[in-house]
Design a protein around this motif. Sequence first.
Motif, PDB file in Angstrom:
ATOM      1  N   TRP A  82      -2.207   5.313  -5.779  1.00 54.38           N
ATOM      2  CA  TRP A  82      -1.999   4.366  -4.555  1.00 54.38           C
ATOM      3  C   TRP A  82      -2.865   3.180  -4.698  1.00 54.38           C
ATOM      4  CZ3 TRP A  82       2.300   5.717  -2.403  1.00 54.38           C
ATOM      5  CH2 TRP A  82       2.595   6.984  -2.324  1.00 54.38           C
ATOM      6  N   PRO A 141       0.732  -1.109   0.043  1.00 55.98           N
ATOM      7  CA  PRO A 141      -0.046   0.071   0.025  1.00 55.98           C
ATOM      8  C   PRO A 141       0.874   1.310  -0.045  1.00 55.98           C
ATOM      9  CG  PRO A 141      -0.210  -1.270   1.968  1.00 55.98           C
ATOM     10  CD  PRO A 141       0.500  -2.230   1.287  1.00 55.98           C
ATOM     11  N   ARG A 192      -4.883   1.931  -2.677  1.00 63.27           N
ATOM     12  CA  ARG A 192      -6.097   2.182  -2.052  1.00 63.27           C
ATOM     13  C   ARG A 192      -7.095   2.697  -2.768  1.00 63.27           C
ATOM     14  NH1 ARG A 192      -6.099   7.637  -0.620  1.00 63.27           N
ATOM     15  NH2 ARG A 192      -4.184   8.367   0.150  1.00 63.27           N
ATOM     16  N   ALA A 224       1.961   9.443   3.167  1.00 59.02           N
ATOM     17  CA  ALA A 224       0.997  10.014   2.004  1.00 59.02           C
ATOM     18  C   ALA A 224       0.208   9.046   1.556  1.00 59.02           C
ATOM     19  CB  ALA A 224       2.011  10.819   0.975  1.00 59.02           C
ATOM     20  N   TRP A 225       0.954   7.658   1.397  1.00 58.86           N
ATOM     21  CA  TRP A 225      -0.068   6.746   0.772  1.00 58.86           C
ATOM     22  C   TRP A 225      -1.176   6.343   1.831  1.00 58.86           C
ATOM     23  CZ3 TRP A 225      -0.093   2.180   4.029  1.00 58.86           C
ATOM     24  CH2 TRP A 225       0.870   2.229   4.896  1.00 58.86           C
ATOM     25  N   GLN A 226      -1.275   6.671   2.793  1.00 56.37           N
ATOM     26  CA  GLN A 226      -2.214   6.129   3.725  1.00 56.37           C
ATOM     27  C   GLN A 226      -3.367   7.211   3.885  1.00 56.37           C
ATOM     28  OE1 GLN A 226      -1.050   5.810   7.891  1.00 56.37           O
ATOM     29  NE2 GLN A 226      -1.577   3.670   7.938  1.00 56.37           N
ATOM     30  N   GLU A 227      -3.152   8.545   3.483  1.00 55.23           N
ATOM     31  CA  GLU A 227      -3.875   9.811   3.869  1.00 55.23           C
ATOM     32  C   GLU A 227      -5.375   9.259   3.165  1.00 55.23           C
ATOM     33  OE1 GLU A 227      -3.243  14.100   2.748  1.00 55.23           O
ATOM     34  OE2 GLU A 227      -1.568  13.338   4.170  1.00 55.23           O
ATOM     35  N   GLN A 228      -6.143   9.390   4.048  1.00 53.08           N
ATOM     36  CA  GLN A 228      -7.830   9.395   3.483  1.00 53.08           C
ATOM     37  C   GLN A 228      -8.234  10.768   3.154  1.00 53.08           C
ATOM     38  OE1 GLN A 228      -9.061   6.427   2.946  1.00 53.08           O
ATOM     39  NE2 GLN A 228      -7.157   5.446   3.659  1.00 53.08           N
ATOM     40  N   ARG A 237     -11.856  14.876  -7.179  1.00 53.17           N
ATOM     41  CA  ARG A 237     -10.854  15.399  -6.384  1.00 53.17           C
ATOM     42  C   ARG A 237     -10.782  16.981  -5.959  1.00 53.17           C
ATOM     43  NH1 ARG A 237      -5.566  12.359  -8.372  1.00 53.17           N
ATOM     44  NH2 ARG A 237      -5.998  10.293  -6.920  1.00 53.17           N
TER      45      ARG A 237
END
Lengths: 250, 284
Positions: free
Chosen positions: A132, A90, A134, B277-281, B22
């Motif tokens: 990404w 991820p 996700r 940054a990959w995690q940011e929702q 976006r």
Amino acid sequence: MTSPTTPILTVHNLSAVFPDNNGGLQALDRVSFQVYPREFLAVLGPSGSGKSTLLRIIAGLLQPTEGKVSFGDHRQPRIGMVFQQATLMPWRTVIQNIMLPLELDGTDPQQARARARELIDLVGLQSFENHWPRELSGGMAQRVAIARALIHDPDLLLLDEPFASLDALTRERMWAELLRIWQARQKTVIMVTHSISEALFLADRVIVFSARPGRVKLDLNVDLPRPRTDEMRYTAHFGRLARRLKDTIE
Amino acid sequence: MSLMVVHKLTQQFRRSVVLSSRGIMATLTQRVIALRSWLGGLSVLLFLATWHLATRYGGLPAFILPSPAAVGQRFLRAVMEGLLIEHTLITLLEVMVGLVTGASLATLIGYGVAKSRLLENLLAPYLVASQAIPMVAVAPLLIIWFGPGLFSKFLICALIVFFPVLINTVVGVRAVPKVYYELMRSLRATRRQTLLKLEVPAAMPILLGGLRIGATLSVIGAVVGELVGSDRGLGYLIYVGRSQYDTALVFVAVFTLIAMALGLYGLVTLLEKTLLAWQEQPRL
Ligand SMILES: Nc1ncnc2c1ncn2[C@@H]1O[C@H](COP(=O)(O)OP(=O)(O)OP(=O)(O)O)[C@@H](O)[C@H]1O
Ligand SMILES: [Mg+2]
């Protein structure tokens, strides 16, 4: 050198038992078969019959309880694997995920990137290369995983239900692409699937496993001519082969 | 042929939908953030006003509750005298040295513990004990042993940071899904590659969570150490202010500590923003 008649992979008397509280859970029971260079082998079988376990043993990720796996030239070939579960990292973008095998190889990043772009085109994800994981749908993620399995030009492709979550249109497009790559690059493919028509459309041979513990119940030669066309799927012979597979599974 | 065209069209459509959604998200998020900071500012103003009124009409002597204005004046004087900056820098040094050494050691040992049952079993009693011992109670001992200088403060900060970072490292490394290890093995990755390309990034969110807790704890550790025995630092300033009934100075030191803790917290958050940054929702 290996001549076309010596198997590239020999699975001999393979048994796998997972330890549990009552005497162990047997996933595979004395499975034997051979795979020849450039062969496309499909593995069918009910859920829990040890198909994924078989692939993991062949990839060297798991030690069999008994029996062994040996390779034609006595060394582990380069393996491209598509796992049943999504295994995209991820924290890597689509293109970075696809580049992983080349990164581990120490390939020049410029070259790796160019090659990854080709594969992104191949799996039809052009506008998503910097997304990404996700942000992808299940089917898109699976296509990324397929691209990643192909990028380092492996000798042996191990595919665990690679097209399971694709829509019918994409799936058939991927079939055609897989056949094209397989023929052009002279790879050996072992593909687990639940779909009889997928197995017949793609493979040279289909192995059918019994319910757990997995045993080879049928080893069927698919004597349909190549290149395979859509029309073949509606011929009487295709129907007869499908019938046979279906009867064996049930 | 026509299939390809349909495919292309769908993709173009998808792209435009993604882009426009976006855009909408971005403006919405910006507005929400603006609203949030506006509300935050308002509540601080309310707090100051209440404080001011309490000192004005509450009849409390200044050595119990100085007015906000008095604290502000004391702040300016302390800055002018160079007092505040000197002591702040000392505390900051203790906090940073303690945090960096404590967190680095904890990460290294935590990785070892996560990977080796032997090491885990060997260290388990100490790890559990170190969690159970209140640092405040050990601080006097460390000062008796290592003197009132900087070193004992480094040690207190490092020790207080150590445990949460270690636990988070262990949890983070153990939580890496097995199938990623299988992927790395199927690609014949080396130990080093597995560490750098799998374990470090996979454990990063939990690791940074540990660092975030550690940063705040390190400030606490430094102050505790300084209060117990020291002639420098913000903790010492609090001690001086208290003994001279200069309560405004105590307030100044406390606010500086809060600012320091918030600054460190912000730094870790910034680190999270860049590394994760990959995690940011998209947040609403
Ligand atoms: N790591 C493991 N530990 C214990 N048992 C396992 C493990 N992996 C698989 N098994 C067991 O082995 C059996 C075969 O599993 P496997 O995943 O190979 O089946 P499969 O044929 O791939 O099934 P499916 O079609 O549902 O994917 C199952 O009963 C499963 O519970
Ligand atoms: Mg499976």
